[in-house]
Design a protein around this motif. Sequence first.
Motif, PDB file in Angstrom:
ATOM      1  N   VAL A 172       0.936  -1.419   0.245  1.00 24.42           N
ATOM      2  CA  VAL A 172       0.021   0.544  -0.170  1.00 24.42           C
ATOM      3  C   VAL A 172       0.538   1.176   0.105  1.00 24.42           C
ATOM      4  N   ALA A 173       1.253   2.107  -1.125  1.00 30.95           N
ATOM      5  CA  ALA A 173       1.337   3.025  -0.993  1.00 30.95           C
ATOM      6  C   ALA A 173       0.644   4.474  -1.664  1.00 30.95           C
ATOM      7  N   GLY A 174       0.845   5.531  -2.032  1.00 38.62           N
ATOM      8  CA  GLY A 174       0.857   6.947  -2.506  1.00 38.62           C
ATOM      9  C   GLY A 174      -0.979   7.198  -2.225  1.00 38.62           C
ATOM     10  N   GLU A 175      -0.521   8.411  -3.128  1.00 34.64           N
ATOM     11  CA  GLU A 175      -2.450   9.333  -2.283  1.00 34.64           C
ATOM     12  C   GLU A 175      -2.799   9.405  -3.255  1.00 34.64           C
ATOM     13  N   GLY A 176      -4.044   9.856  -3.431  1.00 37.66           N
ATOM     14  CA  GLY A 176      -5.174  10.032  -4.244  1.00 37.66           C
ATOM     15  C   GLY A 176      -6.045   9.341  -5.239  1.00 37.66           C
ATOM     16  N   ARG A 177      -5.251  10.203  -6.170  1.00 32.55           N
ATOM     17  CA  ARG A 177      -5.131   9.117  -7.237  1.00 32.55           C
ATOM     18  C   ARG A 177      -4.493   8.103  -7.902  1.00 32.55           C
ATOM     19  N   ALA A 178      -3.604   7.982  -6.967  1.00 33.05           N
ATOM     20  CA  ALA A 178      -2.730   7.355  -7.139  1.00 33.05           C
ATOM     21  C   ALA A 178      -2.415   5.958  -5.964  1.00 33.05           C
ATOM     22  N   ARG A 179      -3.045   6.182  -4.981  1.00 33.06           N
ATOM     23  CA  ARG A 179      -2.985   5.416  -4.450  1.00 33.06           C
ATOM     24  C   ARG A 179      -3.277   3.662  -4.644  1.00 33.06           C
ATOM     25  N   THR A 180      -2.151   2.439  -4.165  1.00 37.50           N
ATOM     26  CA  THR A 180      -2.519   1.272  -4.297  1.00 37.50           C
ATOM     27  C   THR A 180      -4.048   0.926  -4.694  1.00 37.50           C
ATOM     28  N   GLY A 181      -4.800   0.496  -5.393  1.00 37.85           N
ATOM     29  CA  GLY A 181      -6.017  -0.547  -5.547  1.00 37.85           C
ATOM     30  C   GLY A 181      -5.273  -1.402  -5.469  1.00 37.85           C
ATOM     31  N   VAL A 182      -6.556  -3.039  -4.832  1.00 34.98           N
ATOM     32  CA  VAL A 182      -5.876  -3.950  -5.268  1.00 34.98           C
ATOM     33  C   VAL A 182      -7.404  -4.827  -4.826  1.00 34.98           C
ATOM     34  N   CYS A 233      -4.396   3.521  -8.508  1.00 34.23           N
ATOM     35  CA  CYS A 233      -3.435   2.345  -9.136  1.00 34.23           C
ATOM     36  C   CYS A 233      -3.298   1.078  -8.972  1.00 34.23           C
ATOM     37  N   PRO A 234      -3.939   0.224  -9.625  1.00 42.22           N
ATOM     38  CA  PRO A 234      -4.575  -0.904  -9.140  1.00 42.22           C
ATOM     39  C   PRO A 234      -2.925  -1.587  -9.543  1.00 42.22           C
ATOM     40  N   ARG A 235      -2.704  -2.139  -8.155  1.00 38.78           N
ATOM     41  CA  ARG A 235      -0.970  -2.990  -8.399  1.00 38.78           C
ATOM     42  C   ARG A 235      -1.393  -4.783  -7.995  1.00 38.78           C
TER      43      ARG A 235
ATOM     44  N   ASP B  24      11.062   1.613  -4.127  1.00 43.44           N
ATOM     45  CA  ASP B  24      10.847   2.599  -4.843  1.00 43.44           C
ATOM     46  C   ASP B  24       9.162   2.465  -4.227  1.00 43.44           C
ATOM     47  N   THR B  25       8.898   1.306  -4.922  1.00 43.73           N
ATOM     48  CA  THR B  25       7.070   1.286  -5.163  1.00 43.73           C
ATOM     49  C   THR B  25       6.713   0.915  -3.708  1.00 43.73           C
ATOM     50  N   MET B  26       7.387   0.497  -2.979  1.00 41.52           N
ATOM     51  CA  MET B  26       6.943  -0.255  -1.488  1.00 41.52           C
ATOM     52  C   MET B  26       6.067   0.724  -0.304  1.00 41.52           C
ATOM     53  N   ASN B  27       5.422   0.354   0.357  1.00 43.68           N
ATOM     54  CA  ASN B  27       4.270   1.720   1.343  1.00 43.68           C
ATOM     55  C   ASN B  27       5.936   2.194   2.405  1.00 43.68           C
ATOM     56  N   PRO B  28       5.852   3.398   2.225  1.00 46.56           N
ATOM     57  CA  PRO B  28       7.107   4.206   2.617  1.00 46.56           C
ATOM     58  C   PRO B  28       6.896   4.116   4.039  1.00 46.56           C
TER      59      PRO B  28
END
Lengths: 496, 496
Positions: A172-182, A233-235, B24-28
């Motif tokens: 899980v990372a990112g904010e807003g529309r860059a947030r991880t989607g599962v 951001c589905p990952r 770089d992409t993992m949960n900071p």
Amino acid sequence: MASRVNDQSRASSNGLKGKVLTLDTMNPCVRRVEYAVRGPIVQRALELEQELRQGVKKPFTEVIRANIGDAQAMGQRPITFFRQVLALCVYPRLLNSPDFPEDVKRRAERILQACGGQSLGAYTISSGIQLIREDVAQYIERRDGGIPADPNNVFLSTGASDAIVTMLKLLVAGEGRARTGVLIPIPQYPLYSAALAELDAVQVDYYLDEERAWALDIAELQRALRQARDRCCPRVLCVINPGNPTGQVQTRECIEAVIRFAFEEGLFLMADEVYQDNVYAEGSQFHSFKKVLMEMGPPYASQQELASFHSVSKGYMGECGFRGGYVEVVNMDAEVQKQMGKLMSVRLCPPVPGQALLDLVVSPPSPSEPSFRQFQAERQEVLAELAAKAKLTEQIFNEAPGIRCNPVQGAMYSFPRVQLPPRAVQRAQELGLAPDMFFCLCLLEETGICVVPGSGFGQQEGTYHFRMTILPPMEKLRLLLEKLRHFHAKFTNEYS
Amino acid sequence: MASRVNDQSRASSNGLKGKVLTLDTMNPCVRRVEYAVRGPIVQRALELEQELRQGVKKPFTEVIRANIGDAQAMGQRPITFFRQVLALCVYPRLLNSPDFPEDVKRRAERILQACGGQSLGAYTISSGIQLIREDVAQYIERRDGGIPADPNNVFLSTGASDAIVTMLKLLVAGEGRARTGVLIPIPQYPLYSAALAELDAVQVDYYLDEERAWALDIAELQRALRQARDRCCPRVLCVINPGNPTGQVQTRECIEAVIRFAFEEGLFLMADEVYQDNVYAEGSQFHSFKKVLMEMGPPYASQQELASFHSVSKGYMGECGFRGGYVEVVNMDAEVQKQMGKLMSVRLCPPVPGQALLDLVVSPPSPSEPSFRQFQAERQEVLAELAAKAKLTEQIFNEAPGIRCNPVQGAMYSFPRVQLPPRAVQRAQELGLAPDMFFCLCLLEETGICVVPGSGFGQQEGTYHFRMTILPPMEKLRLLLEKLRHFHAKFTNEYS
């Protein structure tokens, strides 16, 4: 004393201070968490049990908890060999007792020698006892027809849930529309939705196809992914096989297609395979994602990232209380894998009795050992009875008008679809309840049967289901299914 | 196949795709987590052990892990009564064996009757077996001179760490300057800093006073709080008593002052009291925060929110591997308490063998029972030896020039301050290491002694410490302390 900046909420006219921690100030992600398997219906079941003990008259004499896959609570007996070895590990003076077979003693000694101070009471390294990780790797190799497994890619855990949440936490990372989607299946086991809510990740639903016995459909995965890309951001792609709550067992072709999809779309694959020993239907067979992935060859085998989860809570052993499990990671970035080890180390180590039990599950007695015959008989008895109960469940439900149940190919649950009359739906809405929650609550109050409404797992809008375990003893299960069928007929009648 | 939006990082010229999950992409937040007790120095210790096994020549014959409070790994024997009862719980056919005392059998039966299906293999309710929660409440009442404890305020957990993280998880909210700030002692047990990093909460340091035997100073709390208010919303105060890694035992007056401070400033109090049975120094006595709070009367007793943590891993039992513990909450908002139960339910339940062990710890044999005499003797032996080792540690360290060690009043660690020569500090900086990490690594390489640098716990800038357990057997500990003293002298000489 000191100043009280930014804290008006605690001051009040009567001299009382407000609480620091309230619904309004608490972690909003935690507040959003829901976990139906232990939700309000189970709370009510507990209250009813208490009322029964206090002598309150009810239309039933006991509450039957068919809400959770808890085999031993339903009377399934533990596997003798497992418990004998564990007893010796717990209290090693029993190693001198003449009452235990030689192979039991050798096993206990082998485990104890791998423990700090030769005791289950010492911490282990955070990823679990090395010997046990090696045994797990060998188990995986045998299961997968010789495809190699590296013990360094195996991390022991506190049940599978622990490892699943740890894996999601890393992703899980990112904010807003860059947030991880599962991506998770619907219906799903609600650990996934609960963990995603807690971690503030974006849940992306893909629907299993009830018309095709809850099969996973690649076109539906594509739809879900496409629509999700606008908001996150589905990952990650989560798959549960055999399915919980849906009981389907995926075909090899389906698994290949899922792997190809994950690879093309750049998704980390999480395979929840805790029911790998629970396959009942003729023609169904468990294929591990790891095996299929490796047999697909490059580029998949060498690149697709995968985490596969297993547990001692299910299978034929049902040792839920020991909280043992593991995850095997495949093609994981080496640096991330170190980070995973670090994260796990903060909780020190998984419970050691659960680690020991896992060791026995992955390396049961061999045919030449004294405990083999009894072990094999006990194991077969449990699995044969589960298969019979899976069949019985499907059969009785499908004889009922207004109930339709897909074959329980594997796992431990049926997830039948129920028709609810419009007046019942309306009544539920008046009460602020999901219609199937209303149905399940009425069922509980009138029959003592505790099942979980489909809304707790997710379902197509306008359809209603419930999850019921197949675990009660055969004769009790039959009675329970009959009761349920009658209740549904009566309920339908009442609200028509 | 499908389009690959927003995913350029995975495409590359050689046809290989990049990993989905990388540093770089993992949960900071996870990446920022540090946990020194199991950090790089322990990794190196593991490697050294492996090298020794492979026959590589070293200046020592074994690695001594004095990095973690793991009593049984250091040879402490489990309490017989605990393990006897547990063995019967694990393998109930032993209830018919003539080799176990009657009270052991009664206890095992009592626990099993409280388990689903009378088996440790069933799930329990998420807050733990009700009977055990009641036993814990009675234990707390006895400990606190009769002040009532409500079993419904007791939640069992997977070791204390689990409950501490759960509590913090509930308390963390807000963004930017409204983010929850959590006051923690420095030096601290790094579970706190690790959990706060993972939860993205703001760590607010308050320094314990090394000159006054690591006492907690209210003026320092005030300073820390005042300065923190510019960057966060401080809502939680964590206290560790007896102290880890610092070994101080707080006076009743100090606890009263802390409670008054928390009340005035609107802070939720978290009291880590896992070492409550580990008090050695003459004149020192354990006072629970709950007892002091209640005896202070209103408004404190009726309003101040408190969570107190305990564990089966420490004390005289040292049953770390079983991962048993509990938290008692006081004056918690009822709705939040429900949310806490819900959050815990997602992980189903704490390991049941650990719950059973906790039950025995909180209700040991009474003087009239057959197991009492042996239990009491074993318990006293462990505690007396720990007290002697605490004294020995302080004494030997303080005879060494350049090492100064506060009295180990309680817990299981010494945290001596070491002078490091400027050239050693410089050499460490060249290597990119904290100076005390450099010292500890050199110590490990030359002597096999594994201790944790003070930088992993936090310390005043420019001071250097390490944490060493007092757990090795007496004669080994003496040798170890001597070795350490000599190594420090040599190290000082080498870099002077």
